[in-house]
Design a protein around this motif. Structure first.
Motif, PDB file in Angstrom:
ATOM      1  N   UNK A  61      32.827  33.867  48.003  1.00 35.53           N
ATOM      2  CA  UNK A  61      32.969  34.861  48.097  1.00 35.53           C
ATOM      3  C   UNK A  61      33.677  35.126  47.021  1.00 35.53           C
ATOM      4  N   UNK A  62      35.286  35.045  46.879  1.00 34.89           N
ATOM      5  CA  UNK A  62      35.727  35.306  46.290  1.00 34.89           C
ATOM      6  C   UNK A  62      36.286  34.661  45.234  1.00 34.89           C
ATOM      7  N   UNK A  63      35.126  33.139  44.886  1.00 28.82           N
ATOM      8  CA  UNK A  63      35.338  32.875  43.734  1.00 28.82           C
ATOM      9  C   UNK A  63      35.985  31.473  43.489  1.00 28.82           C
ATOM     10  N   UNK A  64      35.633  31.741  44.560  1.00 26.71           N
ATOM     11  CA  UNK A  64      36.897  29.537  44.972  1.00 26.71           C
ATOM     12  C   UNK A  64      35.581  29.079  45.451  1.00 26.71           C
ATOM     13  N   UNK A  65      34.292  28.287  44.925  1.00 26.04           N
ATOM     14  CA  UNK A  65      33.494  27.712  45.216  1.00 26.04           C
ATOM     15  C   UNK A  65      34.472  26.187  45.396  1.00 26.04           C
ATOM     16  N   UNK A  66      35.031  25.606  44.518  1.00 27.68           N
ATOM     17  CA  UNK A  66      36.120  24.384  45.584  1.00 27.68           C
ATOM     18  C   UNK A  66      36.304  24.268  46.674  1.00 27.68           C
ATOM     19  N   UNK A 184      32.699  43.121  53.708  1.00 32.21           N
ATOM     20  CA  UNK A 184      32.406  41.495  53.080  1.00 32.21           C
ATOM     21  C   UNK A 184      32.999  41.093  51.956  1.00 32.21           C
ATOM     22  N   UNK A 187      36.757  41.430  51.006  1.00 31.31           N
ATOM     23  CA  UNK A 187      37.181  42.685  51.372  1.00 31.31           C
ATOM     24  C   UNK A 187      38.263  42.759  52.581  1.00 31.31           C
ATOM     25  N   UNK A 190      41.531  41.706  51.717  1.00 30.72           N
ATOM     26  CA  UNK A 190      42.937  42.809  50.928  1.00 30.72           C
ATOM     27  C   UNK A 190      42.762  43.845  51.226  1.00 30.72           C
ATOM     28  N   UNK A 193      39.821  48.305  46.308  1.00 31.96           N
ATOM     29  CA  UNK A 193      40.245  49.192  45.313  1.00 31.96           C
ATOM     30  C   UNK A 193      40.869  50.684  44.969  1.00 31.96           C
TER      31      UNK A 193
ATOM     32  N   UNK B 299      34.329  26.631  34.500  1.00 26.29           N
ATOM     33  CA  UNK B 299      33.794  27.576  36.036  1.00 26.29           C
ATOM     34  C   UNK B 299      33.791  28.800  35.724  1.00 26.29           C
ATOM     35  N   UNK B 382      36.519  43.027  41.773  1.00 25.11           N
ATOM     36  CA  UNK B 382      37.098  42.875  42.612  1.00 25.11           C
ATOM     37  C   UNK B 382      36.878  43.896  43.747  1.00 25.11           C
ATOM     38  N   UNK B 384      33.935  44.332  44.529  1.00 23.14           N
ATOM     39  CA  UNK B 384      32.504  44.024  44.904  1.00 23.14           C
ATOM     40  C   UNK B 384      32.306  43.593  46.647  1.00 23.14           C
ATOM     41  N   UNK B 405      29.566  37.793  40.694  1.00 20.93           N
ATOM     42  CA  UNK B 405      30.411  36.255  40.994  1.00 20.93           C
ATOM     43  C   UNK B 405      30.662  35.155  40.564  1.00 20.93           C
ATOM     44  N   UNK B 408      34.114  36.253  39.183  1.00 21.81           N
ATOM     45  CA  UNK B 408      34.777  36.026  40.245  1.00 21.81           C
ATOM     46  C   UNK B 408      35.767  34.603  40.000  1.00 21.81           C
ATOM     47  N   UNK B 409      34.004  33.597  39.834  1.00 20.62           N
ATOM     48  CA  UNK B 409      34.931  31.980  39.676  1.00 20.62           C
ATOM     49  C   UNK B 409      35.474  32.024  38.404  1.00 20.62           C
ATOM     50  N   UNK B 412      39.335  32.642  39.546  1.00 18.92           N
ATOM     51  CA  UNK B 412      39.912  32.049  40.703  1.00 18.92           C
ATOM     52  C   UNK B 412      39.834  30.421  39.668  1.00 18.92           C
ATOM     53  N   UNK B 413      38.948  30.114  39.609  1.00 25.11           N
ATOM     54  CA  UNK B 413      39.131  28.852  39.488  1.00 25.11           C
ATOM     55  C   UNK B 413      39.167  28.166  37.834  1.00 25.11           C
TER      56      UNK B 413
END
Ligand code: SF4
Ligand code: SF4
Lengths: 254, 450
Positions: A61-66, A184, A187, A190, A193, B299, B382, B384, B405, B408-409, B412-413
């Motif tokens: 959910x933070x965007x780090x799919x890896x 969620x 959040x 961190x 905002x 990505x 950020x 959300x 999403x 964000x990906x 980050x990536x």
């Protein structure tokens, strides 16, 4: 789980404890309460212990799919290695991730949230849920986003609460329109905002507005957020934030 | 003379429909700038969603007052447009009320059109009041700059005027019919106005026309008729420039909407391949990629071309109603994030990219801008909580969260630009397999604590 494997046995269910349930002091209490209920209902269960790793939900959910997929693949390897079929967890985030996002990566299991599992134990007559000290108490239930909206489960926790003979009062924003606790999407980890107020304060305000004595939760992160909120209003003496499993265990003085 | 009007009508019709088709094709080609997605799954559920959510407006009535009135306006508007069919035939062939041969059925039709027209008019006035007098909060948010506000009102004025013209046309017609029946109007033209239809609403306006001459009445009736049909053609062409495009796109959009549990986010296949490679001990990480292998995908999303076609369709479909934003925990607590703004920004940027390509012979010429930063701020992304409240609230199955999403990906990536605390969290997950700096070996400690 390793012990079961060594004996060539399969437990009825694997209890996925989750990071919060393993490390967070407040959440560990939920873990222990749930384990008491499992023992009480004579459920043959196992945990992965040190072989369990973060599901990757916060990373994803933070965007780090890896990072998410790395975590997922590692966990799936362990779970498949033990031939796990059924998983129960007290964390809606773990629940959602394993149930919905692991199958695409090769992890197919029957996954239940602990309130769903407890409900099924109740229906099978294996678990007794009685009012005890909660009978007639005013209680409101805060829907976890990842159990409710994300997976359409609104009734299992409420059925259990009703069994506790509490006076269930709903917040205006409940079920599919329930307001998030603010944890969620990573959040939890961190600072928010800039804005007018924090999400958990907004939500706690609403919960306190029902005059409930207990805010029931079904997620360790909601639990933290709501507990912080209650403290913010200096109401911790009057209002408790409790997981549904804790309430059931508590009602029976387990 | 009759000849000329027929030709004029044909020209108006061809121009109106032609320009509309031209713009719709533009919309389609812009949507196609997005990434392809496979939507061949869940056919049955998709159709049932179209019936329930788009046709049946099941999500609208979550807010009962606005929802029910919207249904009135929507049903009314669609049904009244059957009348347009008659108008077109009449216009092309110089007939008058050609469907009147239906007899009693025609009476019922016209009667119900009139009642619906009145209801639509009342509904639209009510909507206008909510926006402009009552000033409901979600219509006055930050992203509701002057154009979106004007757009909303223009639509309402259009509908008011069209309904009034329709009723005036009928009232004048009725007055003429009465005159002819009474034998006062005897000209050749007036004889067209034979007694047909029933006029439950316009009979109450017809008194306005009492005592008017035959000629005046015909002018009024004809003007209303012409303005009505021209108005409809103009309105049709207004759609493309407006949030009102949703009256068409809502249907495909709901069909292509999310059909899996809301909590299920898609797994990136490109990542899966790389992760598998990394975890496969037999794979040689330094081996050159096999011949013909695709260049590594980017990505996540930083501009509209990185988004999927469904997300771009979402952007064109957004009604700017703000139901998403009014349920968004981040927005409620004063953060900059507004899921409606995410959709509006995406549409605006897509339009910009589209125009850019048109001006450059179909090629996109780098304009130094992108969706990220120039439209959607990192601060918004950020904030959300991924709570899905916006997705749940949207009456036309739009998924603003998926765009958040994807962006964000990218951050980050591709850019390693997560907020610092999240970088710490991710490092923890990487090193200790938990978001906190705990030792993996302590995972089972709870078992022996009391
Ligand atoms: S998912 Fe994100 S954008 Fe949508 S309502 Fe929740 S916090 Fe707002
Ligand atoms: S995304 Fe949906 S809910 Fe939000 S403004 Fe657009 S149409 Fe309304």
């Amino acid at each position: 789980m390793a012990e079961y494997m060594a004996q060539g046995k399969q437990p009825e269910v694997l209890f996925w404890v989750g990071c919060a349930g393993s490390f967070d002091d407040r959440a560990k209490k939920i873990t222990k309460a749930f384990v008491k209920l499992l023992h009480n209902a004579k459920v043959d269960f196992a945990v992965l212990g040190t072989e369990e790793g973060c599901t990757g939900d916060p990373a994803k959910r933070a965007g780090n799919e890896f990072l998410f997929q790395m975590q997922a693949m590692m966990n799936i390897e362990v779970l498949n290695g033990y031939e796990v079929k059924k998983i129960v967890t007290a964390c809606p985030h773990c629940f959602n991730t394993i149930k919905n996002e692991y199958p695409g990566l090769g992890g197919n299991y029957e996954v239940m949230h602990h309130t769903q599992f407890l409900k099924s134990l109740l229906d099978e007559g294996r678990l007794k849920v009685e009012g005890g000290k909660f009978k007639g108490k005013k209680i409101t239930f805060h829907d976890p986003c990842y159990l409710g909206r994300a997976n359409n489960e609104y009734e299992a926790p409420r059925d259990l609460l009703r069994k506790l003979e509490v006076e269930l009062t709903e917040m205006k924003r409940c079920k599919s329109r329930g307001l998030c606790c603010g944890a969620g999407g990573a959040q939890m980890f961190k600072e928010p905002e800039p804005g007018k107020k924090d999400v958990n304060i907004e939500r706690t305000e609403e919960a306190l507005g029902t005059n409930a004595k207990i805010i029931a939760a079904g997620c360790p992160f909601c639990n933290t957020m709501m507990t912080d909120g209650v403290k913010n209003f200096e109401k911790e003496g009057e209002v408790a934030v409790m997981d549904v499993a804790e309430m059931i265990a508590n009602a029976q003085d387990l | 003379m009759a000849y000329i009007t027929k030709i004029l009508f044909l020209i108006a019709l061809v121009l109106g429909v032609g320009y509309f088709t031209y713009n719709i094709r533009k919309v389609i080609s812009r949507i196609k700038l997005g990434q392809e997605v496979d939507t061949s799954d869940h056919k049955k559920q998709r159709w049932s969603n179209v019936v329930r959510i788009a046709l049946g407006q099941s999500k609208m009535v979550v807010r009962p007052i606005a929802g029910l009135l919207h249904i009135v306006v929507y049903v009314g508007f669609i049904i009244i447009n059957i009348e347009v069919l008659e108008i077109i035939i009449d216009g092309l062939f110089g007939t008058h009320r050609v469907l009147s041969f239906l007899g009693p059925v025609y009476d019922v039709l016209i009667g119900s059109f009139e009642i619906l027209a009145l209801l639509v008019l009342l509904g639209v006035i009510f909507f206008w009041t909510r926006r402009n007098i009552q000033k409901i909060k979600r219509f006055w948010a930050r992203e509701m700059t002057s154009w979106p506000k004007n757009d909303a009102n223009i639509i309402l004025y259009f509908e008011m005027v069209l309904m009034i013209l329709f009723l005036v046309m009928n009232a004048a017609d009725l007055a003429l019919q009465r005159g002819v029946a009474a034998g006062t109007f005897t000209s050749e033209t007036a004889s067209h106005y034979i007694q047909v239809g029933s006029y439950p609403v316009s009979q109450f306006i017809a008194f306005l026309f009492q005592g008017m001459s035959e000629g005046t009445l015909i002018v009024i009736e004809r003007s209303a008729w012409w303005l009505h049909i021209l108005g409809i053609l103009v309105f049709l062409n207004y759609l493309y420039f407006s949030k009102h495009l949703h009256i068409i796109l809502a249907f495909p959009n709901v069909y292509f909407g999310k059909v899996v549990p809301k909590g299920k986010f898609k797994n990136l296949d490109s990542v899966t391949n790389e992760v598998k490679l990394m975890m496969d001990p037999s794979a040689d990480p330094y081996a050159a990629p096999p011949e013909g292998a695709e260049t590594p995908a980017k990505f996540g999303a930083s501009d509209v071309m990185d988004l999927s076609r469904i997300q771009l369709l979402n952007a064109y479909t957004c009604t700017e109603c703000g139901r998403c934003t009014s349920e968004c925990p981040a927005n409620i607590t004063g953060k900059k994030l507004s899921p409606r703004k995410i959709m509006m920004d995406t549409r605006d940027r897509l339009e910009e990219v589209g125009k850019n390509m048109e001006a450059n012979g179909g090629e996109f010429k780098d304009d130094g801008k992108q969706l990220l930063d120039d439209y959607i701020l990192r601060e918004e992304l950020w904030a959300c909580t991924t709570c899905n409240a916006c997705v749940e609230a949207c009456p036309v199955s739009i998924d603003p969260l998926s765009i958040i999403m994807d962006m964000r990906q990218y951050l980050v990536m591709e850019q390693s630009a997560a907020p610092n605390e999240l970088n710490v969290t991710m490092t923890n997950i990487e090193n200790n397999s938990a978001p906190w700096p705990f030792n993996q070996m302590d995972r089972l400690n709870w078992k022996n604590e009391n």
